[in-house]
Design an enzyme around this catalytic site. Structure first.
Site, PDB file in Angstrom:
ATOM      1  N   GLN A 128      -4.015  27.116 -26.097  1.00 52.63           N
ATOM      2  CA  GLN A 128      -3.314  28.164 -25.228  1.00 52.63           C
ATOM      3  C   GLN A 128      -2.393  27.283 -24.230  1.00 52.63           C
ATOM      4  OE1 GLN A 128      -6.845  29.643 -23.430  1.00 52.63           O
ATOM      5  NE2 GLN A 128      -5.688  29.867 -21.606  1.00 52.63           N
TER       6      GLN A 128
ATOM      7  N   HIS B  71     -13.613  33.070 -10.118  1.00 56.11           N
ATOM      8  CA  HIS B  71     -14.706  32.951 -11.139  1.00 56.11           C
ATOM      9  C   HIS B  71     -16.105  33.530 -10.804  1.00 56.11           C
ATOM     10  CE1 HIS B  71     -11.826  29.480 -12.172  1.00 56.11           C
ATOM     11  NE2 HIS B  71     -11.578  30.144 -13.285  1.00 56.11           N
TER      12      HIS B  71
ATOM     13  N   SER C 246      -7.315  27.800 -10.168  1.00 56.56           N
ATOM     14  CA  SER C 246      -7.511  26.606 -10.426  1.00 56.56           C
ATOM     15  C   SER C 246      -6.467  25.652 -10.087  1.00 56.56           C
ATOM     16  CB  SER C 246      -8.228  26.171 -11.824  1.00 56.56           C
ATOM     17  OG  SER C 246      -9.495  27.169 -11.975  1.00 56.56           O
TER      18      SER C 246
ATOM     19  N   ASP D  47      -4.632  37.341 -14.112  1.00 54.63           N
ATOM     20  CA  ASP D  47      -4.140  37.318 -15.490  1.00 54.63           C
ATOM     21  C   ASP D  47      -3.883  38.435 -16.062  1.00 54.63           C
ATOM     22  OD1 ASP D  47      -4.212  34.218 -15.576  1.00 54.63           O
ATOM     23  OD2 ASP D  47      -6.295  34.612 -15.508  1.00 54.63           O
TER      24      ASP D  47
ATOM     25  N   MET E 228     -11.987  28.559 -17.741  1.00 51.18           N
ATOM     26  CA  MET E 228     -11.705  27.321 -18.078  1.00 51.18           C
ATOM     27  C   MET E 228     -12.046  26.364 -17.164  1.00 51.18           C
ATOM     28  SD  MET E 228      -8.095  27.387 -20.316  1.00 51.18           S
ATOM     29  CE  MET E 228      -7.094  27.431 -18.880  1.00 51.18           C
TER      30      MET E 228
ATOM     31  N   GLY F 230     -10.474  38.382 -14.837  1.00 56.50           N
ATOM     32  CA  GLY F 230      -9.963  38.556 -13.635  1.00 56.50           C
ATOM     33  C   GLY F 230      -8.403  39.161 -14.144  1.00 56.50           C
TER      34      GLY F 230
END
Ligand code: PAF
Length: 281
Positions: A61, A37, A186, A150, A30, A147
């Site tokens: 989401q 990332h 982020s 999550d 995102m 990743g």
């Protein structure tokens, strides 16, 4: 690096690569990139001929009271960063192309979506599973990189690709941390200086949980309470959940027999952070 915004162009390009048996690795994101990332992109590039990075802040989401409109964005910076690690294609579709008027199809992964983040963010994993399915159809990857910060998302996607027979190899990559242990996210940019300092309690508490198990503790509830106690001692932290569960099924356990996941979601001011550790025994 080629920037593609059009969904049809993306799919045509991906199908042409598939036709020539050129392996594509996709890193779905995102945006607002950090080293976490970049680690996915580097690995996707290393293990495949073509690295596709998708950057899409997926509205389905986010809950009604969540941070969709405020989610940090910086296309120019992200493009430069993706290019710097060798991404071949950056796919940035507009929301109206992903969800045109009349859109009505969703992917719902049941049990594994229910606890933890599923409980605090109803509908979140339905949005994730739906968009990841669409991104897989559009980019036709051989491998896809996610990743492990999550962690539950990885389990939902694993279940989904298995249940729907989606021919993509999933690669789950380790959490990348700041030097003081804070998991990269982020959302870390939202934190005030004080909250940023306070947030280091999460990785410390999880590391201490690992030590607690190494010292012989086997009761999941005691381990969970131990982590909770440390987070509660930080005045700026407001716990959403602290769980110690089976790392595969995410179901509650009594005594640890298999790898155990300790996962936390904690608010610092307006920012909700997640972190986790898998403890092998
Ligand atoms: O992990 C994320 O950034 C998102 O949930 C994902 C997998 C890109 C789907 O929107």
């Amino acid at each position: 690096m080629k920037i593609i915004r059009d969904v049809h162009e993306m799919q045509r390009t991906a199908l042409a690569l598939r036709e020539k048996a050129i392996p594509v690795g996709v890193a779905p994101t995102m945006g607002y990139f950090h080293d976490g990332h970049l680690s996915l992109m580097r690995r996707a590039k290393h293990e495949n001929d073509i690295c596709v990075v998708t950057l899409f802040v997926n509205p389905t989401q986010f809950g009604k009271n969540e941070d969709l409109s405020k989610y940090p964005r910086n296309e120019a910076r992200d493009s430069a960063m993706a290019e710097s690690v060798g991404a071949d294609i950056l796919f940035m579709p507009p929301p109206e192309a992903m969800y045109p008027a009349g859109y009505q199809t969703f992917v719902d992964v049941e049990e594994v979506s229910l606890p933890m983040c599923g409980e605090s963010r109803p509908g979140h994993f339905r949005g994730v599973a739906t968009v990841v399915t669409k991104l897989f159809m559009l980019t036709q990857p051989r491998r896809a990189y996610f990743g492990l910060k999550d962690y539950q998302q990885c389990q939902v996607i694993r279940r989904m690709t298995g249940d729907l027979n989606i021919p993509v190899d999933l690669v789950f990559c380790p959490i990348v941390r700041e030097p003081d242990g804070l998991a990269m996210s982020s959302r870390n940019v939202y934190l005030t200086k004080e909250e940023r300092r306070a947030a280091t309690v999460l990785s410390r508490a999880l590391e201490n949980a690992r030590r607690f198990v190494e010292q012989g503790q086997r009761h999941a509830e005691k381990i969970r309470d131990f982590v909770k106690m440390q987070i509660l001692a930080e005045p700026l932290a407001v716990i959403d959940y602290v769980e110690a569960v089976d790392a595969q099924s995410l179901q509650p356990i009594g005594q640890i027999a298999h790898p155990m996941l300790v996962a936390v979601a904690v608010r610092f001011g307006k920012t909700r952070l997640i972190d986790n550790i898998v403890i092998e025994i």
